[in-house]
Scaffold this active site. Sequence first.
Site, PDB file in Angstrom:
ATOM      1  N   GLY A 180       0.953  -1.074  -0.090  1.00  0.00           N
ATOM      2  CA  GLY A 180       0.031  -0.079  -0.086  1.00  0.00           C
ATOM      3  C   GLY A 180       0.883   1.295  -0.028  1.00  0.00           C
ATOM      4  O   GLY A 180       0.389   2.106  -0.528  1.00  0.00           O
ATOM      5  N   ARG A 183       6.806  -0.229  -3.174  1.00  0.00           N
ATOM      6  CA  ARG A 183       7.239  -1.432  -3.844  1.00  0.00           C
ATOM      7  C   ARG A 183       8.436  -2.209  -3.040  1.00  0.00           C
ATOM      8  O   ARG A 183       9.273  -1.556  -2.589  1.00  0.00           O
ATOM      9  CB  ARG A 183       7.564  -1.202  -5.419  1.00  0.00           C
ATOM     10  CG  ARG A 183       6.170  -0.510  -6.035  1.00  0.00           C
ATOM     11  CD  ARG A 183       6.809  -0.570  -7.382  1.00  0.00           C
ATOM     12  NE  ARG A 183       5.633  -0.048  -8.560  1.00  0.00           N
ATOM     13  CZ  ARG A 183       5.800   0.097  -9.821  1.00  0.00           C
ATOM     14  NH1 ARG A 183       6.684  -0.353 -10.382  1.00  0.00           N
ATOM     15  NH2 ARG A 183       4.748   0.393 -10.452  1.00  0.00           N
ATOM     16  N   ASP A 437      -2.261  -4.149   9.310  1.00  0.00           N
ATOM     17  CA  ASP A 437      -2.568  -4.793   7.920  1.00  0.00           C
ATOM     18  C   ASP A 437      -2.120  -6.140   7.949  1.00  0.00           C
ATOM     19  O   ASP A 437      -1.588  -6.604   7.166  1.00  0.00           O
ATOM     20  CB  ASP A 437      -1.642  -3.767   6.871  1.00  0.00           C
ATOM     21  CG  ASP A 437      -2.292  -4.077   5.549  1.00  0.00           C
ATOM     22  OD1 ASP A 437      -3.251  -4.776   5.429  1.00  0.00           O
ATOM     23  OD2 ASP A 437      -1.611  -3.923   4.572  1.00  0.00           O
TER      24      ASP A 437
END
Length: 626
Positions: A180, A183, A437
């Site tokens: 999110g 990369r 997350d």
Amino acid sequence: MLGGSAGTRGGEAEGDGAGAVGAVAPPPAIDFPAEVSDPKYDESDVPAELQVLKEPLQQPAFPFAVANQLLLVSLLEHLSHVHEPNPLRSRQVFKLLCQTFIKMGLLSSFTCSDEFSSLRLHHNRAITHLMRSARERVRQDPCADNSHIQKIRSREVALEAQTSRYLNEFEELSILGKGGYGRVYKVRNKLDGQYYAIKKILIKGATKTDCMKVLREVKVLAGLQHPNIVGYHTAWIEHVHVHVQADRVPIQLPSLEVLSDQEEDRDQYGVKNDASSSSSIIFAEFSPEKEKSSDECAVESQNNKLVNYTTNLVVRDTGEFESSTERQENGSIVERQLLFGHNSDVEEDFTSAEESSEEDLSALRHTEVQYHLMLHIQMQLCELSLWDWIAERNRRSRECVDESACPYVMVSVATKIFQELVEGVFYIHNMGIVHRDLKPRNIFLHGPDQQVKIGDFGLACADIIQKNAARTSRNGERAPTHTSRVGTCLYASPEQLEGSEYDAKSDMYSVGVILLELFQPFGTEMERAEVLTGVRAGRIPDSLSKRCPAQAKYVQLLTRRNASQRPSALQLLQSELFQNSAHVNLTLQMKIIEQEREIEELKKQLSLLSQARGVRSDRRDGELPA
């Protein structure tokens, strides 16, 4: 006239006020002549810079820009090295200059901190290279044409490679994934030959508070040392320059028709083109909700590999084209042409009657080269994720009839994975960190024993991203934003999806969904999506309740809507899920911690005793006769 009438009204007001109070103002010490309005002159033939000013000169307001201040600090450090060869005295001169500029209000003490020393080193190298190039150019032929500009621009990539630690020390092999906030790449260190994972996060429009928050959290991640946490090696910040069009106007080009909305919303570096993002940190790539809306929020393909190639052709002011590629989902090569506005520092003729008219050119917004910060986080390389393991388990479960012949379906293997996951969650919660997350893609299995490693921590500065990230779609409707809802839809807690406050118990909801997925094989992706969505309504599969009643019970507890009613990681480790093995391990860990504390206390006492004995011996030696 306006000036006279205003003065008259002001005098009447003062007179009325004086009369009301009953006091007479004393005569002024110096009687100045009454001010009248300036006479009007015919200035039609006077240049604008020589016209009479009719109002006080307004000082330009300089907005706080971290990149600009960092460059100024680098220039000060460079000048200090030039004028003072001695390293120690040069450092003192640099600090003195910084203090002076801070007092003058031109710099913030934040940009002079040691955390940006590596970035200043890159700036100093670039400044040195630029000065050498300019000096050589002036010495050769100062009256030549502007063809040397193209040569200077051709060295931009080489200069970036010389000043980039990432390009100098690492060989980029492949992309591991898109998070999110950036990369992740698989790289090989050129010196030791080892493989690492480096996460690159693009920071756009960073303020002092934003940068401090990022640096603080990177330091927190560096302090995490646990067998079930992805190993952290180092982090650094570099400058990157990105060509961004301020307000892009749609141009009718055939190559743009094949671009999807998702691809058109970002440029080659993944920077969002929304106007509201200019006042907040913007990380590379789209937000987690936008990225996963088509897979994990609904049905996620097991072989989902996001690889795109897009060719960006950038028209330089010298007429040259710069091409960069990026893969697209369907594997086809598409092109996108961006017409760059002229640079005010270089005179140029940028007209083309054959390709576009003057009206088309005037409709385009000028494109500027913006310099942003890129945060690099070097981590332990873990290529196998829990998502891959679950996908393989689901595939083999459809083929295996006997559970003993298929270790992927054995309860003991899933229990071992879940136990290590809970131990890692217990550790980060004990450190005061909320992951926010947790999902199979962010959990890795490392080594031959497939040790669980929790990674891809959602930086809390993601909240900064979402403050003003109210994106707008093409038709003017408001696009869905994440705000404070950090996480993936199927694994995010209700409070995260609602945008309310969340804490460590939000992670426990994600743990509950992962627990269900570990012990419940799925035949299809549709079945998986339906089951994981039904958990929010309290629906547990009957097959899981019959086969693994203890696991089904804790899935029900962990996915309760009321966060306060969910068990903590410590309570899970002490539960019957692990047949007391986790409780024994936890007890041993607590004993080790207590023993380490006792050892530290004993060391302190021994040092105090040794110091006391040394004082006594000195006194005795002083009392002995010569």
